[in-house]
Design a protein around this motif. Structure first.
Motif, short mmCIF file in Angstrom:
data_model
loop_
_atom_site.label_atom_id
_atom_site.label_comp_id
_atom_site.label_asym_id
_atom_site.label_seq_id
_atom_site.Cartn_x
_atom_site.Cartn_y
_atom_site.Cartn_z
N SER A 1 -4.40 -3.12 -16.53
CA SER A 1 -5.81 -3.65 -16.83
C SER A 1 -6.92 -2.48 -16.18
O SER A 1 -7.93 -2.52 -16.92
CB SER A 1 -6.14 -5.15 -16.23
N ARG A 2 -6.86 -2.13 -15.03
CA ARG A 2 -7.86 -1.36 -14.42
C ARG A 2 -7.08 -0.32 -13.53
O ARG A 2 -6.08 -0.71 -12.76
CB ARG A 2 -8.96 -1.98 -13.72
N VAL A 3 -7.69 0.89 -13.15
CA VAL A 3 -7.14 1.54 -12.36
C VAL A 3 -8.16 2.26 -11.21
O VAL A 3 -9.30 2.60 -11.65
CB VAL A 3 -6.79 2.87 -13.16
N GLU A 4 -7.72 2.36 -10.06
CA GLU A 4 -8.64 2.79 -9.10
C GLU A 4 -7.87 3.84 -8.11
O GLU A 4 -6.80 4.00 -8.05
CB GLU A 4 -9.25 1.62 -7.88
N TRP A 5 -8.79 4.86 -8.04
CA TRP A 5 -8.38 6.08 -7.08
C TRP A 5 -9.10 6.33 -5.90
O TRP A 5 -10.53 6.17 -5.72
CB TRP A 5 -8.22 7.30 -7.97
N ASP A 6 -8.31 6.16 -4.59
CA ASP A 6 -8.98 6.46 -3.38
C ASP A 6 -8.69 7.67 -2.92
O ASP A 6 -7.48 8.01 -2.38
CB ASP A 6 -8.52 5.28 -2.51
N ASP A 7 -9.55 8.70 -3.12
CA ASP A 7 -9.53 10.16 -2.52
C ASP A 7 -9.22 10.15 -1.18
O ASP A 7 -8.26 11.12 -0.63
CB ASP A 7 -10.53 10.92 -2.92
N ASN A 8 -9.84 9.28 -0.32
CA ASN A 8 -9.43 9.58 1.08
C ASN A 8 -8.12 8.76 1.63
O ASN A 8 -7.43 9.76 2.55
CB ASN A 8 -10.61 8.38 2.18
N LYS A 9 -7.64 8.00 1.05
CA LYS A 9 -6.21 7.50 1.10
C LYS A 9 -5.17 8.21 0.35
O LYS A 9 -3.82 7.76 0.49
CB LYS A 9 -6.26 5.95 1.18
N LYS A 10 -5.48 9.05 -0.54
CA LYS A 10 -4.80 9.62 -1.59
C LYS A 10 -3.58 8.38 -2.09
O LYS A 10 -2.46 8.54 -2.21
CB LYS A 10 -3.64 10.64 -0.83
N ARG A 11 -4.55 7.47 -2.71
CA ARG A 11 -3.86 6.26 -3.28
C ARG A 11 -4.52 5.98 -4.57
O ARG A 11 -5.36 5.69 -4.91
CB ARG A 11 -4.02 5.06 -2.35
N LEU A 12 -3.39 5.69 -5.57
CA LEU A 12 -3.66 5.14 -6.94
C LEU A 12 -3.21 3.81 -7.06
O LEU A 12 -2.15 3.35 -6.60
CB LEU A 12 -2.96 6.01 -7.92
N THR A 13 -4.33 2.99 -7.27
CA THR A 13 -3.90 1.64 -7.32
C THR A 13 -4.10 0.98 -8.85
O THR A 13 -5.18 1.09 -9.37
CB THR A 13 -4.98 0.56 -6.48
N ILE A 14 -2.99 0.24 -9.34
CA ILE A 14 -3.11 0.24 -10.91
C ILE A 14 -2.99 -1.63 -10.63
O ILE A 14 -2.00 -2.14 -10.27
CB ILE A 14 -2.08 0.62 -11.49
N THR A 15 -4.04 -2.12 -11.45
CA THR A 15 -4.05 -3.71 -11.55
C THR A 15 -3.71 -4.07 -12.84
O THR A 15 -4.43 -3.77 -13.63
CB THR A 15 -5.23 -4.25 -11.11
N LYS A 16 -2.76 -5.14 -12.92
CA LYS A 16 -2.48 -5.69 -14.14
C LYS A 16 -2.65 -7.29 -14.27
O LYS A 16 -2.22 -8.01 -13.34
CB LYS A 16 -0.90 -5.53 -14.66
N ASP A 17 -3.83 -7.72 -15.24
CA ASP A 17 -4.28 -9.09 -15.22
C ASP A 17 -3.15 -9.96 -16.12
O ASP A 17 -3.17 -9.43 -17.29
CB ASP A 17 -5.54 -8.82 -15.52
N LYS A 18 -2.80 -11.03 -15.63
CA LYS A 18 -2.52 -11.80 -16.57
C LYS A 18 -3.43 -12.77 -17.11
O LYS A 18 -4.18 -13.61 -16.30
CB LYS A 18 -1.34 -12.92 -15.83
N ILE A 19 -3.82 -12.79 -18.42
CA ILE A 19 -4.86 -13.40 -19.09
C ILE A 19 -4.39 -14.79 -19.66
O ILE A 19 -3.25 -14.94 -20.15
CB ILE A 19 -5.39 -12.51 -20.26
N GLY A 20 -5.01 -15.79 -19.17
CA GLY A 20 -4.80 -17.24 -19.54
C GLY A 20 -5.21 -17.74 -21.19
O GLY A 20 -5.89 -16.74 -21.75
N ALA A 21 -5.10 -18.86 -21.41
CA ALA A 21 -5.66 -19.30 -22.81
C ALA A 21 -6.94 -19.19 -22.79
O ALA A 21 -7.73 -19.05 -24.10
CB ALA A 21 -5.12 -20.71 -23.01
#
Length: 202
Positions: A82-102
């Protein structure tokens, strides 16, 4: 009669001398052995050079295939996220997937992580019951011989509801020149997604 016999002895003597002189001298044998040694050394050197080149080529091909598999692995998670974040200091790519409700609101979220530590890239993800522990061990190892791992988010000017994530992997080991594998992945724009959710909520 005596003269003829003497001539026969002389002829036989010359023949015997000729047979003895037909062999090789020690110097000639040493020269032949030296030439053979030089030729054999050259052949062994060429075989060693060819073997080393084959090993380097095979290593390069293996690393490129591993890098492509890693990029494909990232692409799958990025496109599903659902969204992507990149932290250049930590060299980390975080990908978050949301579960959408009714009610079209996120009920829960699970994150996946790619990060560089030393000369390797690691992967871990949350589960329904447990938060991911980002430890740089063999369990989470995804790719080694990594010199640099970077990501950059760019807006797609043609499709404003989409963002572009540029992923770059730079690899190198002691036997080969460094090379870079790049890939651009289309992602859902988080701003557009939130605006769409707001419209649905209204």
């Amino acid at each position: 009669m005596w003269k003829n016999y003497s001539k026969e002895l002389i002829v036989e003597g010359d023949c015997m001398k000729g047979k003895v002189r037909a062999g090789y001298s020690l110097i000639e044998l040493m020269i032949a052995m030296a030439i053979s040694a030089i030729v054999l050394t050259a052949i062994i050197g060429l075989i060693g050079f060819a073997t080393r080149n084959m090993r380097i080529t095979q290593t390069s091909v293996d690393l490129q295939n591993q890098a492509k598999e890693t990029l494909n692995h990232m692409t799958t998670y990025v496109m599903e996220g659902s969204r992507v974040e990149w932290d250049d200091n930590k060299k980390r790519l975080t990908i978050t997937k949301d579960k959408i409700g009714a009610d079209h609101k996120p009920e829960s979220s699970l994150a996946s992580y790619y990060w560089q530590d030393g000369d390797a890239v690691y992967f871990a993800k949350d589960t329904e019951t447990k938060k991911a522990v980002l430890t740089s061990d063999k369990k989470h190892l995804l790719l080694d011989h990594v010199k640099d791992f970077t990501c950059e988010k760019k807006e797609d000017k043609e499709k404003k509801q989409k963002d572009i994530l540029h992923i770059s992997l730079q690899l190198k080991n002691e036997d080969m020149a460094e090379f870079t594998c790049d890939k651009e992945v289309m992602t859902v724009s988080y701003t557009h997604l939130r605006a769409h959710e707001t419209e649905l909520h209204l």
